[in-house]
Design an enzyme around this catalytic site. Structure first.
Site, PDB file in Angstrom:
ATOM      1  N   ILE A 133       0.841  -1.210   0.000  1.00  0.00           N
ATOM      2  CA  ILE A 133       0.000   0.000   0.000  1.00  0.00           C
ATOM      3  C   ILE A 133       0.877   1.261   0.000  1.00  0.00           C
ATOM      4  CG2 ILE A 133      -1.908   1.195   1.144  1.00  0.00           C
ATOM      5  CD1 ILE A 133      -2.590  -1.562   2.480  1.00  0.00           C
ATOM      6  N   ASP A 168      12.008   2.273   5.229  1.00  0.00           N
ATOM      7  CA  ASP A 168      11.535   0.884   5.249  1.00  0.00           C
ATOM      8  C   ASP A 168      12.731  -0.006   5.572  1.00  0.00           C
ATOM      9  OD1 ASP A 168      10.512  -1.766   4.370  1.00  0.00           O
ATOM     10  OD2 ASP A 168       8.873  -0.604   3.515  1.00  0.00           O
ATOM     11  N   LEU A 194      12.743  -3.132   4.754  1.00  0.00           N
ATOM     12  CA  LEU A 194      12.654  -4.166   3.703  1.00  0.00           C
ATOM     13  C   LEU A 194      12.415  -5.566   4.276  1.00  0.00           C
ATOM     14  CD1 LEU A 194      15.468  -2.927   1.223  1.00  0.00           C
ATOM     15  CD2 LEU A 194      13.033  -2.341   1.233  1.00  0.00           C
ATOM     16  N   SER A 200      -7.105  -0.932  10.476  1.00  0.00           N
ATOM     17  CA  SER A 200      -7.749  -2.031   9.763  1.00  0.00           C
ATOM     18  C   SER A 200      -9.169  -2.238  10.278  1.00  0.00           C
ATOM     19  CB  SER A 200      -6.932  -3.304  10.020  1.00  0.00           C
ATOM     20  OG  SER A 200      -7.653  -4.447   9.637  1.00  0.00           O
ATOM     21  N   ALA A 201     -10.018  -2.761   9.403  1.00  0.00           N
ATOM     22  CA  ALA A 201     -11.376  -3.138   9.815  1.00  0.00           C
ATOM     23  C   ALA A 201     -11.343  -4.204  10.900  1.00  0.00           C
ATOM     24  CB  ALA A 201     -12.151  -3.653   8.606  1.00  0.00           C
ATOM     25  N   TYR A 205      -1.859  -9.435  15.826  1.00  0.00           N
ATOM     26  CA  TYR A 205      -1.780  -8.406  14.786  1.00  0.00           C
ATOM     27  C   TYR A 205      -2.895  -7.374  14.980  1.00  0.00           C
ATOM     28  CZ  TYR A 205      -2.907  -6.097  10.408  1.00  0.00           C
ATOM     29  OH  TYR A 205      -3.245  -5.139   9.474  1.00  0.00           O
ATOM     30  N   LYS A 229      -3.050  -3.126  16.040  1.00  0.00           N
ATOM     31  CA  LYS A 229      -3.754  -2.038  15.332  1.00  0.00           C
ATOM     32  C   LYS A 229      -4.634  -1.267  16.328  1.00  0.00           C
ATOM     33  CE  LYS A 229      -1.948  -2.552  11.554  1.00  0.00           C
ATOM     34  NZ  LYS A 229      -1.103  -1.526  10.994  1.00  0.00           N
ATOM     35  N   PHE A 249     -10.425  -1.818   4.620  1.00  0.00           N
ATOM     36  CA  PHE A 249     -11.132  -3.088   4.512  1.00  0.00           C
ATOM     37  C   PHE A 249     -10.204  -4.057   3.749  1.00  0.00           C
ATOM     38  CE2 PHE A 249     -15.155  -2.782   6.806  1.00  0.00           C
ATOM     39  CZ  PHE A 249     -14.905  -1.549   7.386  1.00  0.00           C
ATOM     40  N   ASN A 263      -1.722 -15.868   2.318  1.00  0.00           N
ATOM     41  CA  ASN A 263      -2.838 -16.091   3.249  1.00  0.00           C
ATOM     42  C   ASN A 263      -4.123 -15.488   2.704  1.00  0.00           C
ATOM     43  OD1 ASN A 263      -1.325 -17.206   5.512  1.00  0.00           O
ATOM     44  ND2 ASN A 263      -0.357 -15.185   5.546  1.00  0.00           N
ATOM     45  N   ASP A 314     -12.272 -16.425  11.152  1.00  0.00           N
ATOM     46  CA  ASP A 314     -12.980 -15.708  10.080  1.00  0.00           C
ATOM     47  C   ASP A 314     -14.403 -15.368  10.506  1.00  0.00           C
ATOM     48  OD1 ASP A 314     -10.934 -15.589   8.277  1.00  0.00           O
ATOM     49  OD2 ASP A 314     -11.752 -17.088   6.888  1.00  0.00           O
TER      50      ASP A 314
HETATM   51  P1  NAD Z   1       3.484  -4.621   3.474  1.00  0.00           P
HETATM   52  O1  NAD Z   1       4.063  -5.703   4.333  1.00  0.00           O
HETATM   53  O2  NAD Z   1       3.524  -4.797   2.009  1.00  0.00           O
HETATM   54  O3  NAD Z   1       4.141  -3.221   3.850  1.00  0.00           O
HETATM   55  C1  NAD Z   1       4.618  -2.916   5.144  1.00  0.00           C
HETATM   56  C2  NAD Z   1       6.038  -2.411   4.997  1.00  0.00           C
HETATM   57  O4  NAD Z   1       6.556  -2.073   6.286  1.00  0.00           O
HETATM   58  C3  NAD Z   1       6.990  -3.455   4.412  1.00  0.00           C
HETATM   59  O5  NAD Z   1       7.661  -2.893   3.302  1.00  0.00           O
HETATM   60  C4  NAD Z   1       7.957  -3.784   5.547  1.00  0.00           C
HETATM   61  O6  NAD Z   1       9.249  -4.094   5.068  1.00  0.00           O
HETATM   62  C5  NAD Z   1       7.915  -2.507   6.373  1.00  0.00           C
HETATM   63  N1  NAD Z   1       8.226  -2.651   7.793  1.00  0.00           N
HETATM   64  C6  NAD Z   1       7.694  -3.548   8.679  1.00  0.00           C
HETATM   65  N2  NAD Z   1       8.227  -3.350   9.909  1.00  0.00           N
HETATM   66  C7  NAD Z   1       9.093  -2.316   9.797  1.00  0.00           C
HETATM   67  C8  NAD Z   1       9.951  -1.650  10.724  1.00  0.00           C
HETATM   68  N3  NAD Z   1      10.034  -2.024  12.011  1.00  0.00           N
HETATM   69  N4  NAD Z   1      10.725  -0.637  10.276  1.00  0.00           N
HETATM   70  C9  NAD Z   1      10.667  -0.255   8.972  1.00  0.00           C
HETATM   71  N5  NAD Z   1       9.891  -0.849   8.057  1.00  0.00           N
HETATM   72  C10 NAD Z   1       9.102  -1.863   8.464  1.00  0.00           C
HETATM   73  O7  NAD Z   1       1.969  -4.415   3.966  1.00  0.00           O
HETATM   74  P2  NAD Z   1       0.803  -3.559   3.312  1.00  0.00           P
HETATM   75  O8  NAD Z   1      -0.240  -4.507   2.841  1.00  0.00           O
HETATM   76  O9  NAD Z   1       1.337  -2.546   2.396  1.00  0.00           O
HETATM   77  O10 NAD Z   1       0.221  -2.861   4.611  1.00  0.00           O
HETATM   78  C11 NAD Z   1       0.615  -1.567   5.015  1.00  0.00           C
HETATM   79  C12 NAD Z   1      -0.047  -1.226   6.332  1.00  0.00           C
HETATM   80  O11 NAD Z   1      -1.462  -1.339   6.193  1.00  0.00           O
HETATM   81  C13 NAD Z   1       0.335  -2.173   7.466  1.00  0.00           C
HETATM   82  O12 NAD Z   1       0.453  -1.435   8.659  1.00  0.00           O
HETATM   83  C14 NAD Z   1      -0.852  -3.117   7.536  1.00  0.00           C
HETATM   84  O13 NAD Z   1      -1.007  -3.668   8.816  1.00  0.00           O
HETATM   85  C15 NAD Z   1      -1.999  -2.190   7.181  1.00  0.00           C
HETATM   86  N6  NAD Z   1      -3.164  -2.915   6.654  1.00  0.00           N
HETATM   87  C16 NAD Z   1      -3.008  -3.761   5.589  1.00  0.00           C
HETATM   88  C17 NAD Z   1      -4.093  -4.491   5.123  1.00  0.00           C
HETATM   89  C18 NAD Z   1      -3.932  -5.456   3.981  1.00  0.00           C
HETATM   90  O14 NAD Z   1      -4.798  -6.333   3.823  1.00  0.00           O
HETATM   91  N7  NAD Z   1      -2.898  -5.356   3.144  1.00  0.00           N
HETATM   92  C19 NAD Z   1      -5.360  -4.333   5.725  1.00  0.00           C
HETATM   93  C20 NAD Z   1      -5.493  -3.438   6.787  1.00  0.00           C
HETATM   94  C21 NAD Z   1      -4.373  -2.733   7.251  1.00  0.00           C
HETATM   95  N1  UFG Z   2     -10.394 -17.081   1.716  1.00  0.00           N
HETATM   96  C1  UFG Z   2     -10.550 -18.314   1.132  1.00  0.00           C
HETATM   97  N2  UFG Z   2      -9.428 -18.964   0.719  1.00  0.00           N
HETATM   98  C2  UFG Z   2      -8.180 -18.446   0.842  1.00  0.00           C
HETATM   99  C3  UFG Z   2      -8.034 -17.182   1.438  1.00  0.00           C
HETATM  100  C4  UFG Z   2      -9.171 -16.520   1.876  1.00  0.00           C
HETATM  101  O1  UFG Z   2     -11.666 -18.810   0.997  1.00  0.00           O
HETATM  102  O2  UFG Z   2      -7.204 -19.109   0.458  1.00  0.00           O
HETATM  103  C5  UFG Z   2     -11.608 -16.342   2.131  1.00  0.00           C
HETATM  104  C6  UFG Z   2     -11.652 -16.031   3.621  1.00  0.00           C
HETATM  105  O3  UFG Z   2     -12.208 -17.102   4.328  1.00  0.00           O
HETATM  106  C7  UFG Z   2     -12.498 -14.748   3.629  1.00  0.00           C
HETATM  107  C8  UFG Z   2     -12.148 -14.063   2.308  1.00  0.00           C
HETATM  108  O4  UFG Z   2     -11.609 -15.098   1.475  1.00  0.00           O
HETATM  109  O5  UFG Z   2     -13.855 -15.082   3.603  1.00  0.00           O
HETATM  110  C9  UFG Z   2     -11.114 -12.960   2.451  1.00  0.00           C
HETATM  111  O6  UFG Z   2      -9.974 -13.468   3.162  1.00  0.00           O
HETATM  112  P1  UFG Z   2      -8.588 -12.666   3.234  1.00  0.00           P
HETATM  113  O7  UFG Z   2      -7.619 -13.525   3.963  1.00  0.00           O
HETATM  114  O8  UFG Z   2      -8.205 -12.180   1.889  1.00  0.00           O
HETATM  115  O9  UFG Z   2      -8.961 -11.366   4.077  1.00  0.00           O
HETATM  116  P2  UFG Z   2      -9.553 -11.238   5.556  1.00  0.00           P
HETATM  117  O10 UFG Z   2     -10.862 -10.532   5.413  1.00  0.00           O
HETATM  118  O11 UFG Z   2      -9.543 -12.499   6.283  1.00  0.00           O
HETATM  119  O12 UFG Z   2      -8.444 -10.317   6.247  1.00  0.00           O
HETATM  120  C10 UFG Z   2      -8.089  -9.049   5.720  1.00  0.00           C
HETATM  121  C11 UFG Z   2      -6.626  -8.754   6.052  1.00  0.00           C
HETATM  122  C12 UFG Z   2      -6.433  -8.590   7.534  1.00  0.00           C
HETATM  123  C13 UFG Z   2      -7.386  -7.586   8.075  1.00  0.00           C
HETATM  124  C14 UFG Z   2      -8.805  -7.951   7.680  1.00  0.00           C
HETATM  125  C15 UFG Z   2      -9.791  -6.915   8.111  1.00  0.00           C
HETATM  126  O13 UFG Z   2      -5.783  -9.800   5.606  1.00  0.00           O
HETATM  127  O14 UFG Z   2      -5.128  -8.101   7.774  1.00  0.00           O
HETATM  128  O15 UFG Z   2      -8.896  -8.080   6.258  1.00  0.00           O
HETATM  129  O16 UFG Z   2      -9.429  -5.694   7.579  1.00  0.00           O
HETATM  130  F1  UFG Z   2      -7.284  -7.559   9.416  1.00  0.00           F
END
Ligand code: NAD
Ligand code: UFG
Length: 338
Positions: free
Chosen positions: A12, A31, A33, A124-125, A149, A153, A178, A198, A295
């Site tokens: 993101i 970052d 990395l 996060s949601a 995790y 948040k 979301f 995942n 879930d």
């Molecule tokens: P991502 O893992 O791709 O990005 C996170 C980045 O933070 C990575 O590049 C990692 O190397 C860096 N990082 C981690 N710990 C660090 C540290 N101690 N110092 C410096 N850098 C560090 O994840 P993303 O999907 O881009 O998510 C970004 C943010 O949004 C996260 O905080 C995540 O929890 C939050 N978020 C993500 C989702 C999702 O589904 N992707 C949903 C809700 C919230």
């Molecule tokens: N699912 C499958 N098969 C898979 C993976 C997921 O059926 O291999 C299903 C899950 O059961 C769920 C839906 O697809 O019904 C979405 O699952 P995700 O794992 O993609 O996402 P989640 O909603 O479980 O979780 C995401 C982020 C979390 C965050 C959450 C709420 O991964 O970090 O949304 O914001 F906390």
């Protein structure tokens, strides 16, 4: 504005850095990395034609962080850096609490020392736990997070809320994402998960490219129209643009505010599979599996507040999201490892 983007090499963060640069802001990325590649920085520069200042640094190293802040004199921080794998956090709670909480505490301390008082945080949601009603509004109470995790948040939201309460010159925007999917339309940056994904969309794209043989659909007996889980998927480009809208709010001295970032629409797992097949012409083999622990059946946002107060709403639909997720996977079959 001069924006420090923590975690800006990640999924993101990299898209948000592109949006910031495209809108005329400066982006300074920090970052470590741990879950990303320096190639993402090159790609950001390639897309935007602009230079990014990048620091490979860990937020847990306060001295290193301080020297970056002293040098850069930023106006605002967008704080993405954190570990995010739900399952791993259950197995390695200390690692998650340490990285996410200590990293954020260091960041707040350094911001204070350098007079940087504006922060946008990636929440996060998940903080809603099992929602009592859908669509979820920002007024819904926070729920019980079933994993470390999610706890981080929720705790970071509380820490930032208390910091702002004690020092009204702080401006804090908590953005509750979301389900972010999709990728930049160029296919140069996207989601690059380590190991077996995942999350649903990266799993689907890896089945489509032939790295995985079949998708397991977790549960077909939920109380939803087709029995599979319903989520609010949002294009990462829309998320990125929401951060730039939030910057305008923060520049006006907004105090503390919370926004859901979703489309307001829920799609079931089977609907996502169907949309992916429609967008790409590729068939996704799947079979039903037991429910995945932790879930919930249905989760989608009310996106009204962000529209009313930030003037932002999602523009991309589920077909766009599937097309762009696939485009990144197709052009980068092994992520940034190619
Ligand atoms: P991502 O893992 O791709 O990005 C996170 C980045 O933070 C990575 O590049 C990692 O190397 C860096 N990082 C981690 N710990 C660090 C540290 N101690 N110092 C410096 N850098 C560090 O994840 P993303 O999907 O881009 O998510 C970004 C943010 O949004 C996260 O905080 C995540 O929890 C939050 N978020 C993500 C989702 C999702 O589904 N992707 C949903 C809700 C919230
Ligand atoms: N699912 C499958 N098969 C898979 C993976 C997921 O059926 O291999 C299903 C899950 O059961 C769920 C839906 O697809 O019904 C979405 O699952 P995700 O794992 O993609 O996402 P989640 O909603 O479980 O979780 C995401 C982020 C979390 C965050 C959450 C709420 O991964 O970090 O949304 O914001 F906390």
């Amino acid at each position: 504005m001069r924006i420090i983007v923590t975690g800006g090499a990640g999924f993101i963060g990299s898209h948000t850095a592109v949006e910031l640069l495209d809108k005329g802001h400066e982006a300074i990325i920090i970052d470590n990395l741990s879950n990303s590649s320096e190639k993402a920085i090159d790609r950001i520069e390639k897309i935007t034609g602009k230079k990014v200042r990048f620091y490979k640094e860990d937020l847990c190293n306060k001295d290193g962080l301080l020297s970056i802040f002293e040098r850069e004199k930023a106006d605002c921080v967008i704080h993405f850096a954190g570990l995010k794998a739900v399952g791993e956090s259950v197995k390695l709670p200390y690692k998650y609490y340490y990285n996410n909480i200590v990293g954020t505490l260091n960041l707040i301390d350094v911001m204070n020392k350098c007079g940087v008082k504006n922060i946008i945080f990636s929440s996060s949601a998940t903080v809603y736990g099992t929602p009592s009603v859908v669509p979820i509004t920002e007024e819904c109470p926070k729920g019980i997070c079933t994993n470390p995790y999610g706890q981080t948040k929720s705790m970071i939201e509380q820490i930032l809320t208390d910091v702002q309460k004690a020092d009204r010159s702080f401006n804090v925007v908590l953005l509750r994402y979301f389900n972010p999917i999709g990728a930049h339309p160029s296919g140069l940056i996207g989601e690059n998960p380590n190991g077996i994904p995942n999350n649903l969309m990266p799993f689907i794209t890896q089945v489509a490219i032939g790295r995985l043989s079949e998708l397991g659909v977790f549960g077909n007996d939920y109380d939803t129209p087709d029995g599979t889980g319903v989520r609010d998927y949002i294009h990462v480009m829309d998320l990125a643009s929401a951060h730039v809208h939030a910057l305008k709010k923060i520049a006006d001295g907004s105090g503390i505010s919370i926004y859901n970032l979703g489309t307001g629409k829920g799609y079931s797992v089977l609907e996502v599979i169907k949309s992916f097949e429609q967008a790409t012409g590729i068939k996704i083999p799947y079979s039903f599996r037991p429910r995945r622990e932790g879930d919930i059946a249905t989760c989608y946002a009310s996106a009204k507040k962000a529209k009313e107060e930030l003037g932002w709403e999602a523009k991309y639909d589920i077909i766009d999201m599937c097309r762009d997720s696939w485009n990144f996977q197709r052009l980068n079959p092994n992520g940034y490892d190619d």
